[in-house]
Scaffold this motif. Structure first.
Motif, PDB file in Angstrom:
ATOM      1  N   THR A  58       0.871  -1.179   0.000  1.00  0.00           N
ATOM      2  CA  THR A  58       0.000   0.000   0.000  1.00  0.00           C
ATOM      3  C   THR A  58       0.905   1.225   0.000  1.00  0.00           C
ATOM      4  O   THR A  58       2.074   1.156   0.408  1.00  0.00           O
ATOM      5  CB  THR A  58      -0.898   0.044   1.254  1.00  0.00           C
ATOM      6  OG1 THR A  58      -0.063   0.178   2.423  1.00  0.00           O
ATOM      7  CG2 THR A  58      -1.738  -1.213   1.372  1.00  0.00           C
ATOM      8  N   GLU A  59       0.381   2.349  -0.451  1.00  0.00           N
ATOM      9  CA  GLU A  59       1.178   3.576  -0.465  1.00  0.00           C
ATOM     10  C   GLU A  59       1.577   3.982   0.945  1.00  0.00           C
ATOM     11  O   GLU A  59       2.696   4.470   1.169  1.00  0.00           O
ATOM     12  CB  GLU A  59       0.396   4.700  -1.153  1.00  0.00           C
ATOM     13  CG  GLU A  59       0.266   4.508  -2.654  1.00  0.00           C
ATOM     14  CD  GLU A  59      -0.323   5.713  -3.345  1.00  0.00           C
ATOM     15  OE1 GLU A  59      -0.512   6.751  -2.666  1.00  0.00           O
ATOM     16  OE2 GLU A  59      -0.576   5.641  -4.560  1.00  0.00           O
ATOM     17  N   ASP A  60       0.685   3.790   1.918  1.00  0.00           N
ATOM     18  CA  ASP A  60       1.005   4.156   3.304  1.00  0.00           C
ATOM     19  C   ASP A  60       2.197   3.351   3.809  1.00  0.00           C
ATOM     20  O   ASP A  60       3.085   3.878   4.477  1.00  0.00           O
ATOM     21  CB  ASP A  60      -0.205   3.916   4.216  1.00  0.00           C
ATOM     22  CG  ASP A  60      -1.296   4.944   4.004  1.00  0.00           C
ATOM     23  OD1 ASP A  60      -0.989   5.999   3.403  1.00  0.00           O
ATOM     24  OD2 ASP A  60      -2.437   4.702   4.423  1.00  0.00           O
ATOM     25  N   MET A  61       2.211   2.054   3.484  1.00  0.00           N
ATOM     26  CA  MET A  61       3.313   1.203   3.926  1.00  0.00           C
ATOM     27  C   MET A  61       4.624   1.657   3.295  1.00  0.00           C
ATOM     28  O   MET A  61       5.662   1.751   3.969  1.00  0.00           O
ATOM     29  CB  MET A  61       3.046  -0.252   3.573  1.00  0.00           C
ATOM     30  CG  MET A  61       4.129  -1.218   4.061  1.00  0.00           C
ATOM     31  SD  MET A  61       3.780  -2.939   3.633  1.00  0.00           S
ATOM     32  CE  MET A  61       4.136  -2.943   1.883  1.00  0.00           C
ATOM     33  N   LEU A  62       4.593   1.985   2.007  1.00  0.00           N
ATOM     34  CA  LEU A  62       5.806   2.449   1.334  1.00  0.00           C
ATOM     35  C   LEU A  62       6.281   3.765   1.923  1.00  0.00           C
ATOM     36  O   LEU A  62       7.484   3.994   2.088  1.00  0.00           O
ATOM     37  CB  LEU A  62       5.553   2.595  -0.161  1.00  0.00           C
ATOM     38  CG  LEU A  62       5.248   1.297  -0.930  1.00  0.00           C
ATOM     39  CD1 LEU A  62       5.021   1.599  -2.402  1.00  0.00           C
ATOM     40  CD2 LEU A  62       6.369   0.294  -0.767  1.00  0.00           C
ATOM     41  N   ASP A  63       5.347   4.664   2.240  1.00  0.00           N
ATOM     42  CA  ASP A  63       5.717   5.946   2.858  1.00  0.00           C
ATOM     43  C   ASP A  63       6.475   5.719   4.158  1.00  0.00           C
ATOM     44  O   ASP A  63       7.500   6.352   4.422  1.00  0.00           O
ATOM     45  CB  ASP A  63       4.465   6.782   3.137  1.00  0.00           C
ATOM     46  CG  ASP A  63       3.962   7.486   1.889  1.00  0.00           C
ATOM     47  OD1 ASP A  63       4.740   7.595   0.928  1.00  0.00           O
ATOM     48  OD2 ASP A  63       2.796   7.915   1.886  1.00  0.00           O
ATOM     49  N   ILE A  64       5.973   4.824   4.979  1.00  0.00           N
ATOM     50  CA  ILE A  64       6.595   4.557   6.273  1.00  0.00           C
ATOM     51  C   ILE A  64       7.998   3.993   6.089  1.00  0.00           C
ATOM     52  O   ILE A  64       8.957   4.425   6.739  1.00  0.00           O
ATOM     53  CB  ILE A  64       5.731   3.588   7.102  1.00  0.00           C
ATOM     54  CG1 ILE A  64       4.426   4.272   7.525  1.00  0.00           C
ATOM     55  CG2 ILE A  64       6.485   3.091   8.336  1.00  0.00           C
ATOM     56  CD1 ILE A  64       3.413   3.330   8.127  1.00  0.00           C
TER      57      ILE A  64
END
Length: 463
Positions: free
Chosen positions: A448-454
């Motif tokens: 997910t984009e959120d996971m990649l951001d983190i």
């Protein structure tokens, strides 16, 4: 906001900020070559339109008014055979903050934008150059604090962990195919439960997951270091021990009890493992407000420590204050008793005083320090000999551990269902899918984009 479509051209300084022989500005994206063509001049001052891929060119870069910024070496690397999978340009200038930043500002003025932390590596992942485990390994390698942690990170970067995860997923897909065969071809009488084939395959994957999970404790220690608290009553040589291990005069040492009033924390590599040493204030009853605060912090450090070095002055034996500290540590299994001042002659010997591990040392002469280091590492690592070679694949990431546990729990449900005689292939497939997704998240097949951001926000800018 990250550009997950990779439409922008990004740029950043790729070398540490400060004085140095060389500074590098990295550019990645569709406008990289154009920006280089606009900025680069040959030594004779001519513009250059054609750049062979992967060939270094010598010349100067200029600002928007044509004024030279610096003499440089530059290289253009044509997509897709690059780190990010995009066109990449590197400008190698003289080091120094003024020059490198001026070149970066000029690159940004010509249409690039400043890269976010980890964005170069993120683009390599998005374009399929590396998987997520390898991306994280780059950051681990950059931040490695010991030779062993660098070896472990390099194994991840080379894809050793990814291969193990892929093998587990492939076996799960085979098990799932066996279940689906029972649904799609009932006339073939494929018996899921009675044959035990699914259970056997699932158990094989579970064993592989458990084996990986069993490495996490050692992996975390190799990555983060062993937290070692040095405790004891005042004036037993705690600060001298810290200095002896560090091989430098880090802590003030005097004959006055209570000299150390706050915790001192330093990192050193012992036996190839990073050690976070915490020299604590001497534990005793005190009316001094500042000293009491230091003692309270010492007590908190004891609770957080992986290893507690309980130091006593072996030349005078156990005192009442030593016994009080000993009572505080009663029941703790991570204590090493350190009998200091061996050079003055010990009144107590290891084996005579407690069931704890024990080492006799002289912080003054350095005798016994190497043996103490070995004892610390052996206490914490489950398999020191194998781990310190750096040959095995270890789990070092909390994210990986959580996802492996999630996959394990889903597969345990499958085994339990089979053993209970619950034969619904659809429900068995759902639990297997949950395990497949968890394993897929580790390598980035499910994201997910959120996971990649983190994940990528933990990187430095320029990587």
């Amino acid at each position: 906001m990250r550009d997950y479509l990779c439409e922008d051209t990004i740029a950043a300084i790729g070398t540490p900020i400060g004085r140095g022989a060389i500074g590098i500005v990295r550019i990645s994206g569709k406008d990289s070559l154009r920006i280089l063509q606009e900025m680069f001049r040959t030594k004779s001052g001519e513009r250059k339109e054609h750049f062979d891929s992967r060939k270094m060119y010598y010349g100067v870069v200029v600002d928007s008014s044509g004024e030279p910024i610096d003499e440089v070496l530059t290289v253009y690397m044509r997509a897709p055979k690059t780190f990010t999978g995009e066109d990449i340009v590197e400008i190698h200038s003289h080091g120094g903050i003024v020059v490198v930043r001026k070149i970066l500002r000029e690159v940004l003025r010509r249409g690039a934008r400043l890269a976010e932390p980890g964005e170069f590596t993120m683009r390599a992942f998005i374009h399929g150059k590396i998987d997520l485990v390898q991306a994280e390994a780059i950051n681990e390698l950059i931040n490695a604090t010991s030779e062993v942690s660098a070896k472990v990170a390099l194994k991840h970067l080379e894809g050793e962990l990814s291969k193990k995860i892929k093998l587990l997923r492939d076996k799960l897909l085979e098990a799932k195919a066996y279940i689906e065969a029972a649904v799609d071809f009932p006339e073939e009488e494929v018996e899921i439960i009675e044959s035990g084939e699914v259970k056997r395959r699932i158990q094989e994957v579970l064993n592989g997951i458990e084996k990986l999970l069993s490495t996490y404790r050692d992996g975390r220690i190799i990555k983060e270091g062993i937290k070692v608290a040095i405790v004891g009553r005042p004036n037993v040589g705690k600060s001298s021990l810290l200095n002896a291990i560090l091989q430098e005069e880090r802590a003030i040492v005097t004959e006055v009890p209570g000299t150390t009033r706050d915790i001192i924390e330093e990192t050193v590599t012992l036996e190839g493992v990073p050690i976070r040493l915490i020299d604590t204030a001497g534990i005793r009853e005190s009316s001094d407000v500042v000293e009491r605060i230091g003692i309270e912090r010492s007590l908190r450090s004891i609770e957080r420590a992986d290893v507690i070095l309980f130091v006593i002055d072996g030349s005078c034996g156990f005192t009442e204050e030593d016994l009080k500290v000993s009572e505080m540590l009663r029941g703790k299994e991570n204590v090493i008793l350190v009998l200091n001042k061996k050079d003055l002659g010990l009144k107590v010997k290891c084996g005579e005083v407690s069931d704890w591990r024990c080492v006799e040392i002289s912080a003054k002469s350095g005798e016994g320090i190497k043996e103490l280091a070995t004892e610390i590492v052996n206490m914490v690592l489950l398999d020191p000999e194998t781990v310190l070679k750096g040959d095995d694949v270890l789990i070092t990431s909390e994210r990986h551990r959580e996802l492996l546990e999630k996959a394990r729990d889903s597969l345990i449900k499958v085994v339990n269902s089979i053993e209970a005689g619950f034969e619904s292939p659809e429900f068995l497939s759902m639990d297997i899918d949950a395990a497949l997704n968890a394993l897929g998240e580790i390598v980035g097949q499910v994201t997910t984009e959120d996971m990649l951001d983190i994940i990528f926000s933990r990187f430095c800018i320029g990587k």
